[in-house]
Motif scaffolding. Structure first.
Motif, short mmCIF file in Angstrom:
data_model
loop_
_atom_site.label_atom_id
_atom_site.label_comp_id
_atom_site.label_asym_id
_atom_site.label_seq_id
_atom_site.Cartn_x
_atom_site.Cartn_y
_atom_site.Cartn_z
N LYS A 43 5.84 15.98 8.43
CA LYS A 43 5.63 17.37 8.82
C LYS A 43 4.18 17.79 8.55
CE LYS A 43 8.62 20.38 7.27
NZ LYS A 43 9.54 20.94 6.23
N VAL A 44 3.66 17.37 7.40
CA VAL A 44 2.27 17.67 7.09
C VAL A 44 1.36 17.04 8.15
CG1 VAL A 44 0.37 17.19 5.48
CG2 VAL A 44 2.60 17.92 4.60
N ALA A 45 1.64 15.79 8.49
CA ALA A 45 0.82 15.10 9.49
C ALA A 45 0.87 15.83 10.84
CB ALA A 45 1.28 13.65 9.64
N LYS A 46 2.05 16.32 11.19
CA LYS A 46 2.17 17.09 12.43
C LYS A 46 1.30 18.35 12.37
CE LYS A 46 6.12 17.91 14.49
NZ LYS A 46 7.56 18.29 14.58
N SER A 47 1.31 18.99 11.21
CA SER A 47 0.52 20.22 11.08
C SER A 47 -0.98 19.91 11.12
CB SER A 47 0.87 20.95 9.78
OG SER A 47 0.27 20.34 8.66
N TYR A 48 -1.34 18.63 10.95
CA TYR A 48 -2.74 18.22 11.07
C TYR A 48 -3.08 17.90 12.53
CZ TYR A 48 -3.17 17.48 5.97
OH TYR A 48 -3.22 17.63 4.61
N GLY A 49 -2.12 18.05 13.41
CA GLY A 49 -2.39 17.77 14.82
C GLY A 49 -2.24 16.31 15.19
N LEU A 50 -1.45 15.57 14.42
CA LEU A 50 -1.33 14.12 14.65
C LEU A 50 -0.03 13.73 15.35
CD1 LEU A 50 -2.64 13.11 11.11
CD2 LEU A 50 -3.90 12.98 13.26
N SER A 51 0.63 14.68 15.97
CA SER A 51 1.94 14.42 16.58
C SER A 51 1.95 13.27 17.56
CB SER A 51 2.44 15.68 17.30
OG SER A 51 2.77 16.68 16.37
N ASP A 52 0.88 13.14 18.34
CA ASP A 52 0.86 12.12 19.39
C ASP A 52 0.18 10.82 18.96
OD1 ASP A 52 2.25 13.69 21.29
OD2 ASP A 52 0.43 14.87 21.57
N GLU A 53 -0.32 10.80 17.74
CA GLU A 53 -0.87 9.55 17.21
C GLU A 53 0.30 8.64 16.82
OE1 GLU A 53 -4.42 8.95 16.41
OE2 GLU A 53 -4.57 10.58 17.86
N ASP A 54 -0.03 7.41 16.49
CA ASP A 54 1.01 6.51 16.01
C ASP A 54 1.56 7.06 14.69
OD1 ASP A 54 2.33 3.82 16.39
OD2 ASP A 54 1.63 3.63 14.33
N PHE A 55 2.81 6.72 14.40
CA PHE A 55 3.42 7.27 13.18
C PHE A 55 2.75 6.76 11.91
CE2 PHE A 55 6.41 4.01 11.33
CZ PHE A 55 6.10 2.96 12.19
N SER A 56 1.96 5.70 12.03
CA SER A 56 1.22 5.22 10.85
C SER A 56 0.16 6.23 10.42
CB SER A 56 0.57 3.86 11.14
OG SER A 56 -0.17 3.90 12.34
N ALA A 57 -0.13 7.21 11.27
CA ALA A 57 -1.09 8.26 10.93
C ALA A 57 -0.55 9.17 9.83
CB ALA A 57 -1.44 9.09 12.16
N VAL A 58 0.69 8.92 9.41
CA VAL A 58 1.23 9.70 8.30
C VAL A 58 0.36 9.52 7.05
CG1 VAL A 58 2.77 7.91 7.39
CG2 VAL A 58 3.37 10.32 7.09
N ILE A 59 -0.39 8.44 7.01
CA ILE A 59 -1.28 8.19 5.87
C ILE A 59 -2.28 9.33 5.70
CG2 ILE A 59 -3.02 6.89 7.18
CD1 ILE A 59 -3.32 5.02 4.79
N GLU A 60 -2.63 9.99 6.81
CA GLU A 60 -3.58 11.10 6.73
C GLU A 60 -3.04 12.25 5.88
OE1 GLU A 60 -6.68 11.32 7.84
OE2 GLU A 60 -6.57 9.24 8.54
N ALA A 61 -1.71 12.38 5.86
CA ALA A 61 -1.10 13.48 5.10
C ALA A 61 -1.29 13.30 3.61
CB ALA A 61 0.39 13.56 5.42
N LEU A 62 -1.67 12.10 3.20
CA LEU A 62 -1.82 11.80 1.78
C LEU A 62 -3.28 11.79 1.34
CD1 LEU A 62 0.84 8.99 1.71
CD2 LEU A 62 0.93 11.00 0.24
N LYS A 63 -4.17 12.01 2.31
CA LYS A 63 -5.60 12.00 1.96
C LYS A 63 -6.03 13.37 1.48
CE LYS A 63 -7.01 8.28 5.09
NZ LYS A 63 -7.77 7.94 6.32
N ALA A 64 -6.91 13.37 0.50
CA ALA A 64 -7.45 14.64 0.01
C ALA A 64 -8.32 15.25 1.09
CB ALA A 64 -8.26 14.40 -1.26
#
Lengths: 230, 230, 230, 230
Positions: free
Chosen positions: B203-224
């Motif tokens: 959900k955090v990753a989606k709020s970052y605008g990453l909905s259409d990226e690969d699901f591995s972009a979830v890593i972005e949700a954990l970056k400071a």
């Protein structure tokens, strides 16, 4: 392999420890799994005696050990690493040299952190599949064929489905590694909500008296228990 | 493959949908991924026309599809399953028949629930290794050799280390599957704290605008992120 | 009040510390917030000199301190507790005697653990209300009138809505207390998934550079940031 | 007050429902707690008959209801709100008008989401205090005097310490509200990890057969159960 910092320090630096007989021209290779601070402490003791030190925690438990499939995660004196490499090649299937002392311990903790979360997630899947009327053995089979297949799932899945947990890696050690990994993460302000949630499950499993069972017994922490409002 | 319930219902039962031309002696095989209720609804529509129905969601995304490595998780009319099995064998590498309609959808959701948690956990490991001074590429390599190695980690790890997420399975679909799986778990009162924590990250990753990226972009949700108290 | 174990030990037992001038017939009252082990360590040092010891961490930060509304959570020598009670009554509004040394520290940690989780939950509510089109100020008002109203919410809510965090209790101290409380919970195998999840949010907030802001700045950890895949 | 969407729709729009006898010049005030979509649906039915609609879910359960301390969270037709305000003032202690239909339901869910997390956190504190040798009754007392004191804690704490859960607000309703709140959060991509973790605990409590107990029985989900690997 020694499982906790205290044992490692005792074996290395205790009254009859390795440090006693060590000195210039000798080296000490520590294959126990400890936290970063403990590894650095042992290193200091060894160095003070003029000897070389190599931390070499292994990734892999009972089965890989028997099959010579261990992975060595070494760090410390490079010359000692090169000296013992032929020996490591006999004992294990691969080896990594990771730089300064503490890096081997850190790498091991990161790997085991992922492992602990994966096992907790797999447990959720097994129980959910069963509760919705699927055959959990089929889930284990489906998982084994796809992108998320992992040797650990294929090895542990069938016995988990039968609520059996023959100990290869004790649950209390997995929980300890999660705790140490969470401490490591906190020291660098890295958020790790999955590992934090997984750690809570291993804690629950420990409170169920499952410390000495295999870490796959974490699945028990997710099962509904009959009410007991004592 | 259709990614959401609405699309599936529209394709099957809409104005120009499959149901229009269907009737006794015919069959409908649905390879889309939908929730259990949607699959049952389509089944009812098909059955009302006297035709056969087989749900057959696939496990595997872009790469497995191109390589004929898909896994079919079928359920519904057994005779239709047997009829199309030769075809499924050409398209994929294996097939499972899971009984009544809805079981295919449920199995798919359980598998994808585990997948979502595994990817989130792997992301934690990559970032933690980097923050403590290890080379995350070495972590990916170490993981690939041990008990927790998984094709997904080997495939996605190298690009994740480079903060690249070429889309094979869109993040929004992974989040949707986690949501549906959590709903499934809730319907049977199965606790799934790992999946719940993972879902929050997607959900955090989606709020970052990453909905259409690969699901591995979830890593972005954990970056400071740098502070932005707008 | 001293915020961490090291400071407390230094002040009590350091080169120019309190222990130096202490001896039989004297007593030491420690109002700092430390973990259980540190408190016991200071106690041992004091006892070794023949003096009395009372740990007396306070619940309450800046505002309560100014208003004489602090709560003392004491433990240790009962006679010293009785001796200083009149003084504690002037400084604070109430006092508890909790038995053996360490119990004051433990009680403080449990209270602050709940506080940290409550603030994280309140933050979720404020942001969710805003995102769905409600006025978060009205939420703060509604909360203030019902069963979950708490002085902390009424005090911090209005400024949180404005993304302002004037420091009364630094975020890094709240995170430290959560860490210590999680350690305490782990030592007795008590599962605390809420506190574990909350701790992750404070860690995220720290990584945003908010360590010295008020702990209510944890709300920032839940806000969507613009993508920055550096 | 009706506890779920189905009941509300049935009462309002069912065969013998309120809509049957409603029409121009009349109004319908719905004090049940439903999700946003249900409230909007009822509104449409009422509007189609030419009548006015006001959703007015209440914050507060058994005790506040008996004491006239309910809080009305209204939304919908403002003229109807003004008409019934004198009546609401008799039944409750305060009222909020929140704009368009659905906002009352949303506000209620946000408040109850915070409430559910707070109760779960409080439960952790009570159990942790007991496990480390503190008197949980003293914790309840300490909490009641500080910044985190809340009427709910003072009301429920003493019975929770005794493992008693006389039902004021059934646990299954609290879990339902958490589920609906998580759905609301997901619809706007708001991360709510605390509520997600709390929801898992209520699910565990439900699986223990505690659905009809008071929601404070969630504390049972955190207690260690004796092993039962059936």
């Amino acid at each position: 392999m020694l499982a906790d910092p205290e044992s490692a320090i005792d074996v290395a630096c205790g009254k009859n420890g390795a440090v006693g007989g060590i000195g210039p021209g000798k080296g000490y290779v520590d294959v126990s799994t400890v936290d970063v601070a403990t590894s650095k402490l042992i290193n200091e003791h060894i160095k003070a005696r003029g000897a070389l030190f190599l931390e070499a925690p292994v990734s892999g438990s009972k089965k890989p050990a028997e099959d010579g499939q261990l992975i060595f995660l070494t760090a410390g004196d490079r010359s000692l690493y090169e000296l013992v490499s032929p020996l490591l090649d006999i004992l294990g299937k691969s080896r990594f040299y990771l730089g300064e002392v503490g890096n081997g311990a850190a790498m091991k903790l990161v790997v085991n952190m992922i492992m602990g979360s994966m096992m907790a997630s797999f447990s959720e899947g097994i129980l959910l599949s069963k509760k919705v009327g699927l055959d959990p053995s089929v889930l284990v089979e489906v998982v084994s064929q796809g992108a998320i297949s992992a040797p650990m799932y294929s090895l542990k899945g069938p016995s988990m489905v039968k609520s059996q947990y023959p100990t290869a890696f004790p649950l209390k050690h997995q929980q300890k590694d999660l705790r140490l990994a969470l401490g490591l993460a906190e020291s660098v302000s890295q958020s790790t909500p999955i590992a934090a949630a997984a750690n809570e499950l291993y804690k629950v499993a420990k409170s169920y008296g499952l410390s000495d069972e295999d870490f796959s017994a974490v699945i028990e922490a997710l099962k509904a228990k009959s009410q007991d409002t004592a």
